[in-house]
Design an enzyme around this catalytic site. Sequence first.
Site, short mmCIF file in Angstrom:
data_model
loop_
_atom_site.label_atom_id
_atom_site.label_comp_id
_atom_site.label_asym_id
_atom_site.label_seq_id
_atom_site.Cartn_x
_atom_site.Cartn_y
_atom_site.Cartn_z
N PHE A 108 5.35 27.80 -0.15
CA PHE A 108 4.61 28.50 0.89
C PHE A 108 5.22 28.17 2.25
O PHE A 108 5.59 27.05 2.53
CB PHE A 108 3.15 28.04 0.87
CG PHE A 108 2.28 28.68 1.90
CD1 PHE A 108 1.68 29.92 1.62
CD2 PHE A 108 2.07 28.09 3.13
CE1 PHE A 108 0.88 30.52 2.56
CE2 PHE A 108 1.27 28.70 4.07
CZ PHE A 108 0.67 29.92 3.80
N ASP A 121 -9.43 19.27 20.91
CA ASP A 121 -10.88 19.30 21.03
C ASP A 121 -11.36 18.46 22.21
O ASP A 121 -12.51 18.58 22.63
CB ASP A 121 -11.55 18.74 19.77
CG ASP A 121 -11.54 19.73 18.64
OD1 ASP A 121 -11.43 20.94 18.93
OD2 ASP A 121 -11.64 19.31 17.47
N LYS A 126 3.99 33.36 4.36
CA LYS A 126 2.60 33.34 3.93
C LYS A 126 2.43 33.75 2.47
O LYS A 126 1.49 34.43 2.10
CB LYS A 126 1.72 34.20 4.83
CG LYS A 126 1.61 33.61 6.23
CD LYS A 126 0.40 34.15 6.95
CE LYS A 126 0.20 33.36 8.23
NZ LYS A 126 -0.43 34.09 9.28
N LYS A 135 2.21 35.09 -4.94
CA LYS A 135 0.81 35.27 -4.58
C LYS A 135 0.68 34.93 -3.09
O LYS A 135 1.41 34.07 -2.56
CB LYS A 135 -0.09 34.37 -5.43
CG LYS A 135 0.10 32.87 -5.23
CD LYS A 135 -0.91 32.16 -6.08
CE LYS A 135 -1.03 30.66 -5.93
NZ LYS A 135 -0.22 29.82 -5.21
N ASP A 168 2.33 24.80 -7.47
CA ASP A 168 1.67 24.75 -6.16
C ASP A 168 0.68 23.59 -6.17
O ASP A 168 -0.33 23.63 -6.86
CB ASP A 168 0.96 26.10 -5.93
CG ASP A 168 0.27 26.15 -4.59
OD1 ASP A 168 0.37 25.16 -3.84
OD2 ASP A 168 -0.36 27.17 -4.30
N ASP A 193 -17.75 23.09 13.29
CA ASP A 193 -16.57 23.67 12.67
C ASP A 193 -16.98 24.19 11.32
O ASP A 193 -17.87 23.63 10.68
CB ASP A 193 -15.51 22.58 12.47
CG ASP A 193 -14.82 22.25 13.76
OD1 ASP A 193 -14.67 23.17 14.59
OD2 ASP A 193 -14.46 21.07 13.95
N ASP A 207 -12.18 16.50 16.29
CA ASP A 207 -11.29 15.41 15.91
C ASP A 207 -9.90 15.56 16.52
O ASP A 207 -9.23 14.58 16.75
CB ASP A 207 -11.20 15.26 14.39
CG ASP A 207 -11.00 16.60 13.69
OD1 ASP A 207 -10.72 17.58 14.39
OD2 ASP A 207 -11.13 16.64 12.46
N GLU A 241 5.75 31.34 7.81
CA GLU A 241 6.26 32.67 8.20
C GLU A 241 5.97 33.71 7.12
O GLU A 241 5.50 34.80 7.38
CB GLU A 241 7.78 32.62 8.45
CG GLU A 241 8.18 31.92 9.73
CD GLU A 241 8.27 30.41 9.55
OE1 GLU A 241 8.94 29.98 8.58
OE2 GLU A 241 7.65 29.67 10.33
N GLU A 277 -5.87 24.82 -3.69
CA GLU A 277 -6.03 26.21 -4.14
C GLU A 277 -5.27 26.46 -5.43
O GLU A 277 -5.81 26.97 -6.41
CB GLU A 277 -5.47 27.19 -3.09
CG GLU A 277 -6.27 27.25 -1.83
CD GLU A 277 -5.56 28.06 -0.76
OE1 GLU A 277 -4.70 28.90 -1.12
OE2 GLU A 277 -5.86 27.85 0.43
#
Lengths: 664, 591
Positions: free
Chosen positions: A363, A504, A368, A381, A331, A294, A500, A366, A335
């Site tokens: 955030f 998977d 984004k 942003k 936020d 991954d 995980d 839908e 990030e």
Amino acid sequence: MKNRFLDALLNSIYGFLPWRLLSSPVMFVTEIAFIISVFAAIFPAQFGIPYTPVYLDFYVSVALMLFLTILFSNLSSSLSEGKSKAITESLKSLRKEVTGKQVTDNGIQEVSYSNLKKGDILRIEKGDTIPIDGEIIEGTGFVNESSITGESRPSRKILGDSVTGGTILVTDSLLVKVTSNPGETFLDRMINIVESSKRMKTPNEIALTVFLSGVTLVFLVVVSAVFAESGFLSVTPNLVIFIVLLIALIPTTIGGLLPAIGIASINKIAQYNIIAKSGKSVENAGDIDTIILDKTGTVTMGDRRAVKFYPKKGVEYIDFVRACALASLKDQTAEGMSIVKLAASEGVTSEMKDLEGYDFIPFSAETKYSGIKSTGEEIVKGALKSIKAKYKISDVYLEGLCNGISARGGTALAVARNGEFLGVIELNDMLKPGIRQRLELLKKMNIKTIMCTGDDDITAAYIAKESGIDEYVANSTPMDKYNVVLREKDRQRMVAMVGDGTNDAPALAQADVGMAMNSGTQAAKEAANMVDLDSDPTKLMDVIFLGKQILITRGSLTAFSVANDFSKYFVIVPAIFSVFPQLGFLNILGLTDPLVAITSALIFNTLILLMLVPLALRGVRYKPTSINDLLKRNITIYGLGGVIFPFIVIKVIYLILVAGGVHW
Amino acid sequence: MSYVSTDSTGGTNFWVSFFESQRLVSGTIIILIYILLLSIFAYLISGYIAKLYRGEKTWLDPISGRLVNFFINIFGEDAKKDTKMREYFITLLIFNAAAGIFAFIFFYFQTYFPFAGVTHNYSFSLSFNTVTSFLTNTNLQHYSDPLHLSYLSKTFVLTGLMFLAAATGFAVSMAFIRGILNENGRIGNFYRDFLVSVFYLILPLTILVTIIFILSGVPQDLSQYVNVNPILSGGIQRLPLGPVATWEAIKNIGTNGGGFYGSNAAMPLENPNWFTNLVEFLSFTVIPLGSILSLGKVFNNRGFARTLYIVLISIFFFTTFMTFFAEYSGIPSITSLGTLFTGNMMGKETAIGISQSSIFSSGAVFTSTGAADSVLLAFTPAGLLGLMGNLILNDPLGGVGTGVLNIFMYVIFAIFITSLMVGKLPELMSIKISSKEIKYSTLSLVTHPLLVLIPFGITMLLPALVIGDPNPRPDVISSVLYEFLSAASNNGSEVGGFATNTAFFNIADGILMLMGRFILMGLQLAIAQSFATKSPKVETGRTIETGSPLFALMLFVTIIMLGVLSFFPVLALGPFLSWAKDFNLFIGGLL
């Protein structure tokens, strides 16, 4: 430590029982030889062999050496058995029988561990020990798993995650659905696996055992034939000397150490905090052709961080940075925090009070984007696409910037104020430290790496290039992972992967080596053939190294053991037939006293077994290089060394014995 | 050590006198020429053999193809379907057993059949021995007197068995290679493989070689025994003629090795001159080596074929030159008497000489032929040790087809050990080798020493069994060991020196030959079956490179080690001791 050694010693004496040696034909033959030599030493006349005091000394020393040979062999396996016992003991101590709070129609009831069953719903309160394996169906909380992983920092468990029996909930409360019956939990199975690992032989071990048995049988016949041959030439053969010849020839070194190598491998993988469901999967790991990785969490750190601000032409740099900081202040994602931090390092500090009068736009999947909003101002942003869609605006310059950032493997966040672009923030996902070197090692071992990522093609290509990944699948879904595994399997390659999530599980089940993270779902853990308790995906590479090491240890010790026979021939054969002086040309070591020469060979045979016990338990040193270099190295050390080394050591032992006054 | 040239022209051509005086140099050059020619011819035929292995079209299709189809139609449906190992092997066994029983009846009651020309039947044990011997491509000659075999037994029964044995061997090798190439779990059809072996490979070559032999003066007729009255021996001898050329051709092409005459190719009627000696050598080595070289084309892996070639030729070089140097040196105690130096010419045909006798004998044991153009009993102990080296390794180059099978057993085992040493799971031609295949190959490798040493040990315990020379001497040990080595490796050459046509040796050798051939074939076919279900890995290059010099070294060492380890102490009291005692085997008896 001392106690464990004593235990092992006791165990190895118990190991003299003949039926315990049946699984190792080499040692079984040695045991029979030992018994015969004891009788020969006590009743030499009955065996028709000379019994002057000199000879009696010789017989006793032969019996002693054979005893030590078996003892050392037993010791090596009981030492590693002792280790695995210690591991299971510590696992068993976790299996405390606590009661659970079962949620029933009549409210919550205390139910004892043994009365729990699959499908029960349990309520776990803060501070409770989770009684049994389960899956969270309600609530979020931090669980302390140090009892299993050794990691003291509690890990966060959310809806759908699995929890392991024996771990402790440290915050909040959870509703957990029991996923296994008592006695079948993860811990129980781990204990079983470690306990049974000494009984299960891997296919390679079986093949090697067949070879060793075959060789032993051949040598048994060879020695009998020579016995008959010397009778034919009217030379009275001495039975004990022929027993020494037999024991020197049969591969006691590898035959004695083979069980220990197998158990040691399971122990070592347990030391990595990985539970392998079988020894075979560890060996398979050594032969992996393709690894599916991954991106997030394996190749990269996983949290993207802001690295640079790019204001649009005509926008003040400081003004842009401030806008970015304000938009991100509320936020709480990694990030967002990294943007605020970067802004601070640019000299723009912002505090919560700056945000008075603003509302936070969270955030959502839908929209984004996220941002802040007040009556007169709106700063958002988000991905360039989504902001373009929100305001129906476009900007060629910013598009170019964003593409450039993507091509570098970064993520671009566009920032807009009141429907007008301000600029772009570059976020970068950091490569994990050391990952490049590790991938380089894999390349040296000729292992193909395939990275699966949900990112777009440009980012994936960049990360692949930066880290040295051979192939990538961008915009991938769990189904893609499964398809990649199938495709590689179809090409007859050995595939390893880490997973995980529940989705998977099919890919994990298909892969030759599937390693599930302990933090993953129950389904993933069921499907995989090993589980990493620390949930560190890069450890798959350690497993590969370990798998190779086990194979190399077996192969090298076999080569060494068989190569040793060469020198033993040149010592024992001329000594046995010392009545024919013409055969003196075989006596290249110039050992004049035949009985001492034979004893020296036997002492070497016994000592080398003892000397190699640590090597068998630790494993041969493995440094990833090309196959040719590795072969050259191992042929030189274990093949050529196996021929030359005993010549030197036997001569030295002989000289020591002679100097010590042994004259037979 | 000088030899004066008596050139009839009286001229003193430098090179003529050089080669006549420097026998060691000229002998070495002769041996090198033999090996060079062998390599060239084997290479030339390897492309054709590769086509047979891959089942591709060849230029013989118009004739051989029709013959094969004709017989397949006779055999019916059974010959058309692809089978698994079990059915393939059972068909093979039944087919061989039927032929064996048929042949046995012929020998046991040969006087009752037409064209008898002989007066008595074979004993039970000799019949058993002769049948198994020809059936298993061994051809031990416990029948030594040619007068005891009728023309019918020879031309019809034994020649037939020689074709059958060779074609069976090649058929199994075809099935084995198909097992590696196929992925559908089937290894082919025995009848078809057998017929292809006969009509595409063995028969055409036999016809070619027969013509060469006839042109070189080997008899080919069905006339009555000739009565000759040699001056020296006095008294009339009966000399059988017959289809000797055909017999010689199939004997060598099929790597059979049983002679028309008791003394095999040492008899001038079988092997009149240096040219036939060369042709015989080439014809018994060309198919085995050609098959090995063809593997490069079959698997599209030239490096692999090169590795096998280098390893095998190295062994051949070593054993041949050991024999040659030993024979060239002769017996020190005799040479030191100071008379004219000749090397050990005892038991060798003067027209052929030491070097050509050495390479012929060495080639005959390097393959499973076992033909002889000189008397092995009279070889020096070291010379015999060189030959025995090949037998110990179970005829490295093997017989028709079986050579490919045998070398694969070593290859699989070497790959296993080598792979472990570099931490890989073993792979052959990109196909995973599982523990099953390793088990079978290991079993097939230990079968040979067990088959040899068990009866050898018994014989040593009961010296009375060695009728004729039960004396406690090392050279007798060598002879007895050689006898069992030869039988178990399906070679068929003999040292003799004691009576081999006894019930014990006839029966013991017969059982050894059957086990040595069919146990191995069974194991090898089982490996083929196991491979047949597996498909190869795409894009390799990260496994043991079978074309690399390092693997060649490992293969060489593996082959030598397995041989040396199993036989070294046994050899110590046999050839080593007699070598050390300076005994010529024959002279040893006199001293």
